[in-house]
Design a protein around this motif. Sequence first.
Motif, mmCIF file in Angstrom:
data_model
loop_
_atom_site.group_PDB
_atom_site.id
_atom_site.type_symbol
_atom_site.label_atom_id
_atom_site.label_comp_id
_atom_site.label_asym_id
_atom_site.label_seq_id
_atom_site.Cartn_x
_atom_site.Cartn_y
_atom_site.Cartn_z
ATOM 1 N N LEU A 243 -49.277 61.612 -75.825
ATOM 2 C CA LEU A 243 -49.979 60.363 -75.526
ATOM 3 C C LEU A 243 -49.023 59.175 -75.538
ATOM 4 N N LEU A 244 -48.180 59.088 -76.566
ATOM 5 C CA LEU A 244 -47.266 57.961 -76.682
ATOM 6 C C LEU A 244 -46.202 57.990 -75.593
ATOM 7 N N THR A 245 -45.697 59.175 -75.278
ATOM 8 C CA THR A 245 -44.672 59.296 -74.236
ATOM 9 C C THR A 245 -45.214 58.855 -72.881
ATOM 10 N N ALA A 246 -46.489 59.129 -72.639
ATOM 11 C CA ALA A 246 -47.083 58.758 -71.357
ATOM 12 C C ALA A 246 -47.276 57.254 -71.215
ATOM 13 N N ARG A 247 -47.407 56.539 -72.331
ATOM 14 C CA ARG A 247 -47.757 55.128 -72.248
ATOM 15 C C ARG A 247 -46.651 54.173 -72.708
ATOM 16 N N LEU A 248 -45.618 54.714 -73.368
ATOM 17 C CA LEU A 248 -44.518 53.876 -73.833
ATOM 18 C C LEU A 248 -43.213 54.349 -73.210
ATOM 19 N N LYS A 249 -42.332 53.408 -72.917
ATOM 20 C CA LYS A 249 -41.056 53.739 -72.292
ATOM 21 C C LYS A 249 -39.864 53.435 -73.196
ATOM 22 N N ARG A 250 -40.006 52.428 -74.066
ATOM 23 C CA ARG A 250 -38.895 52.018 -74.915
ATOM 24 C C ARG A 250 -39.393 51.678 -76.299
ATOM 25 N N GLY A 251 -38.475 51.698 -77.254
ATOM 26 C CA GLY A 251 -38.812 51.270 -78.601
ATOM 27 C C GLY A 251 -38.658 52.380 -79.619
ATOM 28 N N LYS A 252 -38.368 51.994 -80.841
ATOM 29 C CA LYS A 252 -38.355 52.931 -81.960
ATOM 30 C C LYS A 252 -39.756 52.854 -82.569
ATOM 31 N N VAL A 253 -40.534 53.894 -82.344
ATOM 32 C CA VAL A 253 -41.969 53.877 -82.664
ATOM 33 C C VAL A 253 -42.241 54.833 -83.817
ATOM 34 N N GLU A 254 -42.930 54.325 -84.820
ATOM 35 C CA GLU A 254 -43.317 55.145 -85.966
ATOM 36 C C GLU A 254 -44.841 55.202 -86.047
ATOM 37 N N VAL A 255 -45.353 56.420 -86.152
ATOM 38 C CA VAL A 255 -46.796 56.632 -86.263
ATOM 39 C C VAL A 255 -47.103 57.139 -87.668
ATOM 40 N N ARG A 256 -47.978 56.435 -88.349
ATOM 41 C CA ARG A 256 -48.392 56.843 -89.696
ATOM 42 C C ARG A 256 -49.898 57.067 -89.701
ATOM 43 N N ALA A 257 -50.305 58.118 -90.382
ATOM 44 C CA ALA A 257 -51.737 58.399 -90.520
ATOM 45 C C ALA A 257 -52.003 58.832 -91.953
ATOM 46 N N ALA A 258 -53.180 58.491 -92.428
ATOM 47 C CA ALA A 258 -53.560 58.857 -93.794
ATOM 48 C C ALA A 258 -55.064 59.069 -93.845
ATOM 49 N N ILE A 259 -55.470 60.041 -94.636
ATOM 50 C CA ILE A 259 -56.886 60.297 -94.887
ATOM 51 C C ILE A 259 -57.161 59.882 -96.317
ATOM 52 N N ASP A 260 -57.936 58.826 -96.475
ATOM 53 C CA ASP A 260 -58.232 58.281 -97.795
ATOM 54 C C ASP A 260 -59.667 58.613 -98.189
ATOM 55 N N SER A 261 -59.817 58.891 -99.463
ATOM 56 C CA SER A 261 -61.155 59.137 -100.007
ATOM 57 C C SER A 261 -61.558 57.986 -100.897
ATOM 58 N N ASN A 262 -62.815 57.609 -100.837
ATOM 59 C CA ASN A 262 -63.341 56.538 -101.686
ATOM 60 C C ASN A 262 -63.660 57.116 -103.057
ATOM 61 N N ASP A 263 -62.862 56.735 -104.034
ATOM 62 C CA ASP A 263 -63.042 57.278 -105.379
ATOM 63 C C ASP A 263 -63.893 56.385 -106.264
ATOM 64 N N ASN A 264 -64.541 55.371 -105.671
ATOM 65 C CA ASN A 264 -65.355 54.467 -106.477
ATOM 66 C C ASN A 264 -66.615 55.143 -106.989
ATOM 67 N N GLN A 265 -67.088 56.136 -106.223
ATOM 68 C CA GLN A 265 -68.284 56.829 -106.649
ATOM 69 C C GLN A 265 -67.927 57.858 -107.717
ATOM 70 N N ALA A 266 -68.890 58.180 -108.559
ATOM 71 C CA ALA A 266 -68.657 59.156 -109.623
ATOM 72 C C ALA A 266 -68.437 60.537 -109.033
ATOM 73 N N LEU A 267 -67.485 61.259 -109.609
ATOM 74 C CA LEU A 267 -67.228 62.618 -109.152
ATOM 75 C C LEU A 267 -68.350 63.544 -109.613
ATOM 76 N N SER A 268 -68.731 64.442 -108.737
ATOM 77 C CA SER A 268 -69.760 65.413 -109.112
ATOM 78 C C SER A 268 -69.134 66.522 -109.955
ATOM 79 N N THR A 269 -69.910 67.070 -110.846
ATOM 80 C CA THR A 269 -69.430 68.148 -111.704
ATOM 81 C C THR A 269 -69.557 69.473 -110.967
ATOM 82 N N PRO A 270 -68.450 70.202 -110.806
ATOM 83 C CA PRO A 270 -68.545 71.496 -110.122
ATOM 84 C C PRO A 270 -69.461 72.441 -110.894
#
Length: 297
Positions: A57-84
Amino acid sequence: MTGYASAQHGASVEGGQVPQASSRLGLEIRAVNSRFLDLSFRLPDELRALEPALRSLLTARLKRGKVEVRAAIDSNDNQALSTPSATQLQRLVNLQDSIQAWLPKARELSVADALRLCSGSSGPANDWSEIAPALAEQAVTELLAARAREGERLAVMLLDRIKQLRELAKTATPLVPLLVEQQRQKFLERWKEAMALSEGTASPEVAQDRALTEATAFAIRIDVAEEVTRLGSHLDEIERLLKKGGDIGKRLDFLIQELHREANTLGSKSATLELTRISVDMKVLIEQMREQVQNIE
């Protein structure tokens, strides 16, 4: 060109009868200046399999530049954890024993692993296989918009430098005839002095012709009309490309090199301090243009 864009997608993940947590996929794209396209990815394990699709995708749309892609999956820990439940924990123990029977060196599950697996708060990579590319498309679109805005600012700067170069060329053009006339007068004076020393043994006409010949040769050596003409032609083409837009970076690179060549030649032909100063000022402006042109796609 430099640029930054980010996109997020949140999804509610439920375990049992009540929501356990909320997971969010965040994706960032950072681009800095570079003459070529250099892609790097920092992806979590859940998204590692999507790297080829993101790269395409990036190669098709960008021609120049030093490009860094970062991704993260975050969980909301504000809620109480359930007991297994005991059933879930027993199943994990059984699975661990089966795996370690075949893989004795496999590490044991941690408390965090058990909580994560029992709560289901972190889904497999397939949960994001359709969301991540769409999110990347959104981020790339925003990045291109940011780079387009920067490109408009760069175009204004380049047009200003073009205007200054035209003024310098305009200043240099009338200097050459003045220099030729001054040099012709110097040659004539030198030959008159030589005539006086020769006590009339040399012909005045021959001396004058020789002086004019030397002045003509001098005029040819310092004539910068050709360089100024070519410089103006290159500036016209750069201005045309900037107004046209599109993928013009490599063509601008070449034209900047040609501008530098003409400015160097003008400096080498310089016979006065004024022409030398003009040549130096031109090279300073061209260097400023070169640094920015390398960032344009």
